[in-house]
Structures are given as C-alpha cells and as structure tokens.
Design a protein around this motif. Structure first.
Motif, PDB file in Angstrom:
ATOM      1  N   GLN A   1       0.827  -1.204   0.000  1.00 48.39           N
ATOM      2  CA  GLN A   1       0.000   0.000   0.000  1.00 48.39           C
ATOM      3  C   GLN A   1       0.866   1.261   0.000  1.00 48.39           C
TER       4      GLN A   1
ATOM      5  N   SER B   1       2.225   5.096   0.433  1.00 49.84           N
ATOM      6  CA  SER B   1       2.217   6.170   1.427  1.00 49.84           C
ATOM      7  C   SER B   1       1.982   7.510   0.740  1.00 49.84           C
TER       8      SER B   1
ATOM      9  N   ASN C   1      -6.193  15.116   4.107  1.00 45.83           N
ATOM     10  CA  ASN C   1      -6.744  13.792   4.378  1.00 45.83           C
ATOM     11  C   ASN C   1      -7.861  13.879   5.416  1.00 45.83           C
TER      12      ASN C   1
ATOM     13  N   ASN D   1      -7.186  10.394   1.314  1.00 46.21           N
ATOM     14  CA  ASN D   1      -6.913   9.214   2.134  1.00 46.21           C
ATOM     15  C   ASN D   1      -7.760   9.264   3.392  1.00 46.21           C
ATOM     16  N   THR D   2      -8.172   8.090   3.861  1.00 51.64           N
ATOM     17  CA  THR D   2      -9.038   8.042   5.040  1.00 51.64           C
ATOM     18  C   THR D   2      -8.332   8.513   6.306  1.00 51.64           C
TER      19      THR D   2
ATOM     20  N   ASP E   1      -5.883   7.137   8.163  1.00 50.93           N
ATOM     21  CA  ASP E   1      -5.219   6.175   9.040  1.00 50.93           C
ATOM     22  C   ASP E   1      -4.289   5.262   8.239  1.00 50.93           C
TER      23      ASP E   1
ATOM     24  N   GLY F   1      -5.059   4.245   5.334  1.00 52.72           N
ATOM     25  CA  GLY F   1      -5.944   3.283   4.702  1.00 52.72           C
ATOM     26  C   GLY F   1      -6.203   3.555   3.239  1.00 52.72           C
ATOM     27  N   HIS F   2      -7.465   3.659   2.883  1.00 53.43           N
ATOM     28  CA  HIS F   2      -7.900   3.668   1.492  1.00 53.43           C
ATOM     29  C   HIS F   2      -7.621   5.002   0.801  1.00 53.43           C
ATOM     30  N   TRP F   3      -7.180   4.902  -0.480  1.00 51.41           N
ATOM     31  CA  TRP F   3      -6.989   6.063  -1.334  1.00 51.41           C
ATOM     32  C   TRP F   3      -8.110   6.123  -2.368  1.00 51.41           C
TER      33      TRP F   3
ATOM     34  N   ASN G   1      -6.888  -5.549  -1.557  1.00 52.66           N
ATOM     35  CA  ASN G   1      -6.861  -4.493  -0.546  1.00 52.66           C
ATOM     36  C   ASN G   1      -5.621  -3.622  -0.631  1.00 52.66           C
TER      37      ASN G   1
ATOM     38  N   CYS H   1      -5.430   0.474  -4.211  1.00 55.74           N
ATOM     39  CA  CYS H   1      -6.154   1.742  -4.282  1.00 55.74           C
ATOM     40  C   CYS H   1      -5.247   2.919  -4.645  1.00 55.74           C
TER      41      CYS H   1
END
Length: 723
Positions: free
Chosen positions: A521, A523, A557, A591-592, A594, A596-598, A666, A669
C-alpha cells in the motif's frame, strides 16, 4: 482387428481407408449431417489458448463424442494404443468432412475424443454397474446402447471392473471427486466457453483472463455468491501477482498454484481448463538460480553501479586541459567523441529526453567559442537543422543573443557533451551516462514526441508488453543496495511551489521505496512524488498547468479535515482563488487518514462540480466529513468571487460518482488513484464522464498497467539523482 472395425470391410472402398464415411451413429448429429450432405462446412472458432469456443464449439464437441462412441470400443483402456490409429484417422477424416477446421487442430480434437471416451466409460460404470453405496452390480447391457456396444464388449467391460486393482483405483478417485476443496460449479461449460462468456458480458477488448480470475469465476454458483475460502485464494493470488519481484523470484509455479500451495504439472495450466498447456501459452520454466549465482549477480550489479557513478563524476569534471596554457584556455576535448568535425544529433534532457536538432560537433583540443572558453562539460557545435525551434539553448549565445535553437541555425553554440550523439542514425538510447534511458521503453507519458492525438490509440488492454517491464525497478533496487537508506536514512524529493502551492522537500525512506519495489500500500510520500512526476513529465511539457492542478493529500486527508477543518479550508480556498479567471480541475488524492484507502476527488470550483473516483465503488456518503468540507470550500470560493445564487440553490453543488476501474484486492487503491490522474491528464479534459473515458474504460487494471506506474516512479527517482 478390433471388433468396432469389423463393420467397415475394405473390399468395396472407392476412396482411401481414412476417407471412408463413418455410417454407424453419425445420424445422432442430424444438423451436421444435413450440412455435410449440402456441401456446407461448419466453421468452428478457437480462443487465444487454442480452446474450442462458440459459435459451434459445443457442436463439434458433441459430434466428436458421437464419433468416438461409435468407432472405439469401451474396452479400450489405453488411448495411446497404436491399434487405435486407424480409428483415429477415421474420426479426424469425418471431422474434416463436416467442419471447416485446420490440420493443426488434429491433436486437440483427438485428445478431446479420448477425454470424451473416458467420460463415457465412467458414465456407464457409475450409472449401470454401481448402486448408491458404490457396490458393484452385475447389470445387463442397457438396451439404449445396444447399437453401440456388443454383448461381448459389455461382458469384457464388466469383468475389468470386478478386479481388485480396478476397485482400489476407482474408490480412490471416487473419494477425491466426491469432496473437492474448491468444486467447479459451471456444469458442462468448460473454462474456454466460460472465459468467452465473461469477456462478452463485460464487453472487454481482452482476449483472455488471468488463470486465478477464471478459476474464481468457475466457482461462482447460480446464486452469484462466492464462498469465503474461494475469495481468500483469489485475494492471495492478487497480492502475489503484484508483490512478486521478477528479478528475485525463484518459484517456477504459477500464481494460482502458489496460492493453493500445490505442485505444478507440465501437461496443464491450472485454472485454464482442457486444451491449454504450458507449451501453448509459451510458459517456459526457468532454472532456479542457486544462492551463489544470485550473490554473484548482485555483486556484479553493485560493481556496475559504482563504475557508472565514477564515470558520471569524471564527466562532471572539466575535460582534458592543455597544461601549457591551462589558466587561459578551457579545453573540453572529449575522447569519447571522434576528434575533429563529425555530424551529430542534438538532444535535451529537460523536461523530457528528446532530439531537438542536427548539426556538427567540433571536438578539437583548445577549441574556443567566439574567442571564449567553452563551458565545462560542453563542446562547440554548429546547428544545421532545428527540429524544435522553440527549444531553449542549454547555453545561450552571449554574442548573438540567441536563446532559442531556431535562432542558432547556421551559427556555433556550446552543447553539453552527454547530450551529443555522433552520427545521423537515430539512436534508441541516450548516451548520457547519468540518464541511461532507453527510448524504446521510455514511459508513454514522458515522450514529448508522441502527438496528443495518439492518446486515443492507447489500448484499454494496457498496451503492448515492454521488453523488460521491470527494468527501472531492478535498477533502483540495485542503487538502494549501495546506499544508507536501509540504515534508516531518507532522501528528499524537492517539491516546487507550483505543484502544491508551497515549496518543501518530500522525504522518502526505506518503507516508501519498498512499497514501489514490492507492491504494498502506497504512502503519502510516494503519492506526492508521482504527482511531481506528472507535473514535470505531463503538465509542464504539454502546458496543462493552466487547466489542472494538485492539492497536497498530506494537508487534506480525513484526519486533517476532522481535527483541523479551518486549516484545510484555508489551504484549499487559497489554491482555488489563485486561478479564478479560468476553468481548472484540481486533483485531490484523498486518504481516510489512518494509512488506509486512497480515492480521487477531482474538483472543478469554476463549475462547482466534484468528480468522485473510488476504486472500491463506494460513494461520497462513506466519508460525510469530506463532503461537508469540500462543499463548504466551494461555497466560500463562490462568496469570494462574489457570485450571487438564490438561497434555495446555495447547496446545489454537483457530485458525480464515476464508474471507474475497480480494484480486486486491498492493496491497489493508491495505484488506481495515480492512474486516474494520469489518464485524465492524457485526455486533457476537465470533465470526467460518469462511465469514465472510452480510451481507458475497463473492469479493472491489469498487472502491466499497475507495473507501469511503478516503472515511471523508479525511472523518475533515478533521473532526479537524489540517491
């Protein structure tokens, strides 16, 4: 002579033995026989892997089944038995009489015949010679098949199934088939026709699907539900397909076999079905290198990198100087370029590496330019042809006041040595020792010579495969091995103020580089670095900075929106208000908060339209705080622009959810978000269609499309010379 051949005496033949008509059982396929009698050959179709597909794929399969049941006795246990050659010739001859089929399909059809014969024998055993508990039953010859099976064949067939050896093998196979871990759930529809139906349904331009995708679809029931264990294997395949590093991979098994943790077999390709072999897909197993060989390869790469660095440092220094008068003359004689006057190509490296002109290079000891010493690392050239007249000269001519290449035609200028290619043959690779960028594999986005009109030719299938799709990742990996980054040090990527509205340096550490190399994932640092790549390689060269801009995800974010909403509003409003005189689309990779998701939020404050691109196919209601902040910002900009709207329409801000490609795991994204920005820039459109751009519309991005992002990042980081 076999019993089944006794019905075909040789005495009254008018044609060769392999050409005589098979009479018994042919009428089962009445339509085929009618077409044959009218002289009509039925056209059959094959997929990319050589499997039968529709139209007429199932018709040929049924026809072959009828032929083999008539021509080969059920007592035949070995399809490779040479006594069957005559029967096989007859089967193939009849197939060619009825179907329009190439000679090279013979092997496939005869293998299919053997498979169908085995299936028929299994059907007879299971249906007539076993009870519900699997116990043998001494049944009479079924009257239904009396025309196909003689009483003698039936008795022989039964006697073989009474033996202890057969019972043992049969019981083992029956138990294995009765409880498969991941049962096939598509009935008689084979993998080939299943793949065809999926591609047709999705209106895809692809010609095949990855094995693990097809494997999963084959295990979806009529209710459309996927079992959890099947989904887990699929997700494991997705992760493996993106995380495997080609130059480090030593496992010869396929992605699906690794996820299932089963061995690979040479005669099949798991998840592809009958007719597909590793040879037909040109899958060549490679010898697994030993640890010693891997270590030797790594040491050789390290030595090569160190040598390249030394050469680069030497090239940066002044050329060979005349020691007799070194204080008055800057002598840039270069032994790598022929002495004297030679025809040459002239290149520039910024904003993209490209050829801009042709001329002649003067490489003589003590050469001067307009009675002045040449700049360090440069040679004197005469410009004959300007391919890009508006290109800025690397060293403006103080004597003639020429600053553009077009103004220097017919005169002498100084040109960097590493951007001079001797000869009139168009090079495929830069000679610049600090670039080493092969033009044949250079990113599409970084080649200025590609006309904008050609962007519509970019295939939805990801495009042609490159010769070495991991070239720059391998190079970056080797560079990093020789640095202190693995010890916790970082490298700084300079960010110009025009990119995000403020100037700063983006730090990248080992975790960031590993994300690119090993597909994990992404950054915010990697996301921002790619946005600088887009700014340098796409927006700048094409003048797109007047129509597009970026918002820094570090400042926008979800966490920042919740904790510091005023600061977020101030930053974004200032960015929007800096360009109130023209329509502009702002990219906000959201970005969420934390890690997480983009997803991508593209905002057109001039038209008050927000485009929402989420590779999980959620909508903006998933993040209400984000929508509230964005709406408030647009309303604030509206007020500062002194635009009056009726009170009842104050909240009329258009949000469009775009049906963009959908991620299948997962991890992807971030890569999807980067591709959304890149493709929008390539289209040069400030409006994004609700069903996405035709040129890039697809169900999901392929591995090659995601690898392209990683290659562009690695190439760009290497070019920046920050390592």
């Amino acid at each position: 002579m076999m019993a089944s051949n006794e019905d075909h005496p040789h005495g009254d033949e008018t044609v060769g033995g392999a050409e005589r008509e098979i009479k018994r059982g042919i009428t089962v396929m009445k339509k085929v026989i009618r077409d044959r009698d009218r002289g009509v050959l039925i056209k059959v179709h094959w997929n990319e892997g050589g499997q039968l597909i529709e139209p007429n794929g199932s018709t040929l399969t049924s026809f072959i089944g009828a032929l083999v049941r008539n021509e080969v006795p059920i007592t035949c246990d070995n399809w490779r038995n040479k006594q069957l050659n005559e029967a096989k010739d007859k089967i193939w001859s009849e197939i060619k009489r009825c179907f329009d089929i190439e000679e090279n399909r013979r092997d496939h059809c005869l293998k299919l015949a053997g498979k169908l014969l085995r299936g028929f024998r299994t059907f007879l055993s299971t249906t007539f010679l076993r009870d519900t508990e699997g116990t043998f039953v001494d049944a009479e010859l079924p009257s239904k098949y009396a025309s196909l099976i003689s009483p003698k064949e039936w008795e022989t067939f039964k006697s073989k199934r009474k033996t202890q050896e057969f019972k043992s093998v049969s019981e083992t196979n029956r138990q294995r088939a009765s409880s498969p871990a991941y049962p096939y759930r598509k009935g008689r529809v084979g993998y080939g026709r299943l793949e065809q139906s999926i591609l047709t349904k999705e209106n895809s331009s692809e010609t095949s699907l990855p094995a693990h995708v097809l494997w999963k679809e084959a295990r979806v029931g009529k209710d459309g539900k996927i079992k959890e264990d099947v989904q887990q294997i699929f997700e494991k395949c997705e992760t493996l397909s993106q995380s495997i590093v080609p130059y480090e991979d030593t496992d010869c098994r396929s992605i699906l076999s690794r996820a299932l943790d089963v061995p690979e077999y040479s005669g099949r390709v798991r998840g592809k079905g009958f007719g597909i072999t590793q040879k037909s897909l040109n899958i060549k197993k490679q010898k697994t290198p030993s640890n010693k060989e891997l270590q030797q390869t790594l040491e050789a790469l390290k030595a090569e990198v160190l040598e390249l660095r030394k050469e680069r440092e030497r090239d940066r220094a002044a050329g060979f100087k005349d020691t007799s008068d070194k204080d008055s003359i800057n002598c840039n004689f270069q032994p790598t370029i022929p002495e004297g006057i030679s025809p040459c190509h002239l290149y520039l490296a910024r904003p993209t590496y490209r050829m801009v002109g042709k001329g002649k290079v003067h490489n003589n000891l003590g050469e001067l330019l307009h009675t002045k010493p040449l700049p360090t690392g440069s040679l004197k050239v005469s410009v004959d042809i300007a391919l890009e007249k508006d290109a800025l000269l690397p060293h403006p001519d103080d004597v003639s006041d020429a600053t553009l290449l077009g103004d220097a035609i017919g005169s002498f200028v100084a040109w960097p040595t590493d951007l001079i290619i001797v000869g009139y043959e168009t090079p495929t690779k830069s000679k610049a020792k600090d670039k080493g960028i092969a033009r044949e594999i250079e990113s599409v986005a970084s080649q200025k010579e590609i006309p904008v009109a050609k962007k519509t030719e970019i295939s939805k299938r990801t495009g042609a495969k490159k010769k070495n799709p991991s070239k720059y990742r391998a190079c970056l990996h080797t560079y990093l091995e020789t640095t202190d980054i693995s010890d916790g040090c970082v490298r700084l990527i300079p960010m110009d103020g025009a990119i995000f509205g403020f100037e700063y340096a983006e730090p990248l550490g080992k975790e960031d580089f590993d994300q690119i190399l090993y597909h994990t994932q992404l950054s915010v640092g990697v996301i921002n670095t790619y946005m600088r790549y887009l700014y340098d390689k796409l927006m700048g060269p094409r003048g797109l900075e007047q129509r597009f801009s970026f918002l820094n995800p570090m400042k926008t974010n979800l966490t920042e929106m919740i904790r510091k909403p005023d600061e977020v509003r101030t930053y974004v409003v200032e960015r929007f208000m800096a360009d109130t005189d023209r329509e502009k689309l702002f990219f906000l990779p959201f970005n969420t908060g934390d890690g997480g998701h983009w997803l991508l939020v593209a905002i057109n404050p001039f038209k008050e339209i927000v485009y929402y691109l989420d590779s999980l196919h959620n909508d903006w209601t998933t993040y209400p705080a984000m929508k509230t902040i964005v709406d408030t910002i647009i309303q604030t900009v509206r007020a500062q622009r002194k635009i009056q709207v009726p009170k009842r329409k104050a909240n009329n801000i258009t949000w469009n959810r775009v049906e963009c490609p959908r991620q299948r795991n997962n991890i992807d994204c971030g890569y999807y978000t980067l591709r959304f920005m890149k493709e929008t820039l390539l289209m040069d459109r400030t409006d994004i269609p609700s069903d996405y751009f035709d040129e890039y519309r697809c169900a999901y991005y392929s591995k090659d499309q995601l690898d392209e992002i990683k290659e562009e990042l690695c190439q760009f980081i290497i070019e920046l010379q920050v390592l």
